[in-house]
Design an enzyme around this catalytic site. Structure first.
Site, PDB file in Angstrom:
ATOM      1  CG  HIS A 321      38.015  38.562  55.286  1.00 31.62           C
ATOM      2  ND1 HIS A 321      39.348  38.210  55.243  1.00 31.62           N
ATOM      3  CD2 HIS A 321      37.946  39.680  56.059  1.00 31.62           C
ATOM      4  CE1 HIS A 321      40.056  39.076  55.946  1.00 31.62           C
ATOM      5  NE2 HIS A 321      39.239  39.979  56.452  1.00 31.62           N
ATOM      6  N   GLY A 322      34.981  35.098  54.163  1.00 37.95           N
ATOM      7  CA  GLY A 322      33.674  34.653  53.681  1.00 37.95           C
ATOM      8  C   GLY A 322      33.781  33.472  52.746  1.00 37.95           C
TER       9      GLY A 322
END
Length: 393
Positions: A321-322
């Site tokens: 996600h990041g």
């Protein structure tokens, strides 16, 4: 090109009219050109990455069938190239910053260079989509696609190129090759689904973001009640934003006669965290289950192995996600809860009244979104301090 932009409002009707107005044999070429234009409206140069990824996976999949004795070598090369590109563009600076911080912690005078790298939009999505295809060919689950144009369209199909759903080749490829006839009922349903998605994303998510950011951007000045309101608002915001985008993508595709997978199924009404992850971002969670969890052994080799495999999946899921440690922490947060559920056992959990299970699951998920939001650990602890009425700072 953003869905919620005037350019897309012009682009889509033009594409639909031309698409349905031309013979079937020309549609794949037209859709491919439209998809490339859609992506190039942001940074035209990044189309080179999609073309490169398409070529690598196309020829690798053909090689998997032709050079059977070299299957493992070819698959390894494909994984290294695809994941290597994703690492360079998304995680290289994060890795360098982490190494630098560790060196400073032990008084080693080393600082990794920070590169000026722009993250290509959608690279995580189309990388995972192409990898699932190549792995399926390797497993013998499907035949390699011979038509390069059709495969290129599978990789770059514009409704789901930027933010999913992460489609499987056995669902999307046959639809892209099949001759489709315009059906009013299907197109109307797609239009309604798009309208609902736009309402969730552009109205609900936008308003909820204002409520959440007003508190999150100034945590020290907030009260416990404001922190609780912001937490609830952000939980609804992220669902409306991402769920709305998925609805727009599915509706847009349905208007062209192509059905994309459902990505969200009332996730906040789940009865357990395990059930929540079967309902939230289904295309991603099922990807990790099929291509990471099961190959590691799944739950077949005892509780310890099951927990290890679950830990790996959720650590990777968080990082997907990041490129930030708060995402890893967010993934591990859910791993701890899942580990507790697995240890307690499904039979014991079912003894708890349904309403308590539903509310408890929702609260745990909502609290977890705070970890997802805050990249600063101090602010995160301050926010939790407000939520629980503790004077930590």
């Amino acid at each position: 090109m953003l869905f919620n932009s005037l350019k897309f409002m012009i682009f889509l009707p033009v594409v639909l009219i031309l698409y349905w107005g031309m013979p079937h044999r020309f549609r794949k070429y037209f859709l491919l050109a439209a998809s490339y234009y859609f992506y190039m409206c942001w940074k035209p140069e990044f189309i080179v990455l999609i073309l490169f990824s398409t070529a690598v996976n196309y020829f690798c999949s053909l090689g998997l069938e032709r050079f059977v004795r070299r299957k493992k070598l070819l698959l390894t090369a494909d994984l290294v190239i695809n994941l290597g590109l994703l690492f360079v563009f998304k995680y290289l600076n994060f890795f360098g910053e982490t190494v630098t911080a560790l060196c400073r912690a032990v008084s080693i005078p080393f600082a990794a260079p920070v590169l000026d790298i722009i993250l290509p939009v959608g690279i995580s999505f189309y990388t995972f989509q192409t990898l699932s295809y190549t792995i399926d060919v390797y497993r013998g689950k499907m035949k390699a696609e011979r038509d390069f144009v059709t495969f290129a369209l599978f990789v770059s199909y514009f409704p789901q190129l930027v933010a999913g759903p992460i489609e499987r080749a056995d669902n999307l490829l046959p639809q892209l090759k099949k001759e489709r006839v315009f059906r009013y009922e299907q197109a109307a349903h797609g239009a309604r689904l798009m309208a609902w998605g736009f309402f969730k994303k552009c109205v609900c998510a936008a308003y909820l973001a204002q409520l959440a950011d007003a508190v999150y951007n100034d945590v020290p000045a907030a009260s416990g009640g404001a922190a609780a309101l912001a937490t609830a608002a952000f939980a609804l915001q992220i669902y409306c934003d991402f769920g709305g985008y998925s609805d727009i993508a599915r509706g847009c595709s349905e208007m062209m006669g192509v059905e994309l997978m459902v990505n969200f199924k009332a996730p906040y009404f789940a009865l357990s965290i395990r059930s929540f992850w079967q309902r939230w971002h289904i295309s991603l969670t099922s990807w990790f289950r099929e291509y990471v969890y099961f190959p590691l052994g799944g739950s077949r080799k005892g509780l310890a192995r099951t927990l290890r495999n679950t830990w790996i999946v959720f650590a990777l899921s968080g990082l997907w996600h990041g490129a930030s440690w708060n995402f890893v922490l967010w993934g591990l947060y859910f791993f701890v809860i899942l580990a507790a559920e697995k240890t307690i056992g499904e039979k014991r959990l079912r003894r708890i009244p349904t309403i308590l299970r539903r509310v408890g699951t929702m609260l745990l998920v909502i609290l977890g979104w705070n970890i997802f939001y805050f990249t600063d650990l101090t602010q995160l602890l301050q926010h939790f301090g407000l939520l629980f009425g503790l004077m930590l700072f």
